[in-house]
Design an enzyme around this catalytic site. Sequence first.
Site, PDB file in Angstrom:
ATOM      1  N   LYS A 140       0.990  -1.081  -0.070  1.00 41.87           N
ATOM      2  CA  LYS A 140      -0.113   0.052  -0.157  1.00 41.87           C
ATOM      3  C   LYS A 140       0.823   1.242   0.018  1.00 41.87           C
ATOM      4  CE  LYS A 140       0.920   1.691   3.756  1.00 41.87           C
ATOM      5  NZ  LYS A 140       2.017   2.179   4.358  1.00 41.87           N
ATOM      6  N   TYR A 225      -4.375   4.200   6.235  1.00 39.04           N
ATOM      7  CA  TYR A 225      -5.087   3.153   7.048  1.00 39.04           C
ATOM      8  C   TYR A 225      -6.427   3.506   7.704  1.00 39.04           C
ATOM      9  CZ  TYR A 225      -0.586   0.509   7.322  1.00 39.04           C
ATOM     10  OH  TYR A 225       0.312  -0.519   7.024  1.00 39.04           O
TER      11      TYR A 225
END
Length: 375
Positions: A140, A225
């Site tokens: 990510k 996140y």
Amino acid sequence: MKNSRRDFLQKLAASAAAFPFLSSYDVLADGGLKPITSSQGPTLRVALMGLGGYASRVAEAMQSCKRAKITGLISGTPNKLSDWGDRFGVPEQSRYNYENFDRIKDNPNIDAVYVITPNALHHDQVMRVAKAGKHAICEKPMALNATEGQEMVDACAKAGVKLLVGYRMHFEPKTVEVVRMRTAGEFGKIKFFQGQCGFRIGDPSQWRLDRDLAGGGAMMDIGIYAINGSRYMVGEEPVWVTAQETKTDPVKFKEGVDETILFQLGFPSGAVASCLSTYNMNYLDRFFLNGEKGFAEMQPSTGYGPIKGRTNKGELTQPHVTHQTLQMDEMAGIILDGNTAIVPVDGNEGLKDLKIIDAIYRACATGTKQELHLV
Ligand code: NAD
């Protein structure tokens, strides 16, 4: 003593319910649990690309995997290739550099490539992995923006390979339990989520503070996140976002590198989220989910663990399992057996987060609410 053994067994039982493939464990030095019995099945043979800080963590964790092993290495540094090769038993013919790794297509001992390089490199590297006919696992953020992300999803689909994103929290036992409770209606109608993610970043010369390599600042690295967490905790896709940026250190955080962004998401049910992404505060790793009948609170919520949390029903007691071990074993099941993750980890999941990131940056630049069309 008796009680702690009973607690431990209860934790194992609770975890076994969430992870039927995990039936017994060894306790590791970090307090984590290593699965010692897992479902049978073929092993996912993985080449690691980018042998930096996070790849080291993944490589160590993979030593405890039942269904995934390191069979290839890709690095621009010859010394690393030989050191890592010797350490993890990867023969010379399965060590590549960034110029020649397309040859991986002829290597029958590699099923998938795990891309763990700076963000700006993910797009081209995944495109090349797909072209080589290998499955891609990408760290990510999956890419710098949704346009790149879409190209990666399309290229992998066209090549008939899977694209997964390194969303390790999607397998983490306490996180999965909160998702299960929400899905079962145990919190009632969800009203609110709060995600606070950040740390004080050090060395100003690192790639994370270079817009060209990072694609932004804290949002790309840690704010993601809170975005991703909003989605899996609320259990809906947001339909709008507003965002505000503040910057206290324009020397360290140059043009295009965000230091602190506050953002708000609205969901179809009327639930809302309020989030903070920052490179300028420590001890910021907290999720809070509020529903009409209950709540979940996790702090730390996305660090390497152990994750800690409680709900209105009490402490979350699922055991800590080293995140990357669990992730790679589960990803083996997804790639090789066609298993479905409880919270998806595929390219479309990564793409949704990129669409939200694009919209957050637009909201900051224009000061206007942005509509989202994720479904
Ligand atoms: P790092 O700087 O420690 O490692 C990056 C590696 O890429 C280094 O080995 C470096 O040599 C190599 N590299 C190849 N080409 C490069 C180039 N042109 N410029 C700079 N380095 C180059 O970074 P990291 O912390 O390992 O992060 C790598 C990726 O992993 C990032 O996308 C990051 O977001 C992701 N990450 C994910 C997690 C997680 O928990 N899922 C944690 C940390 C990092």
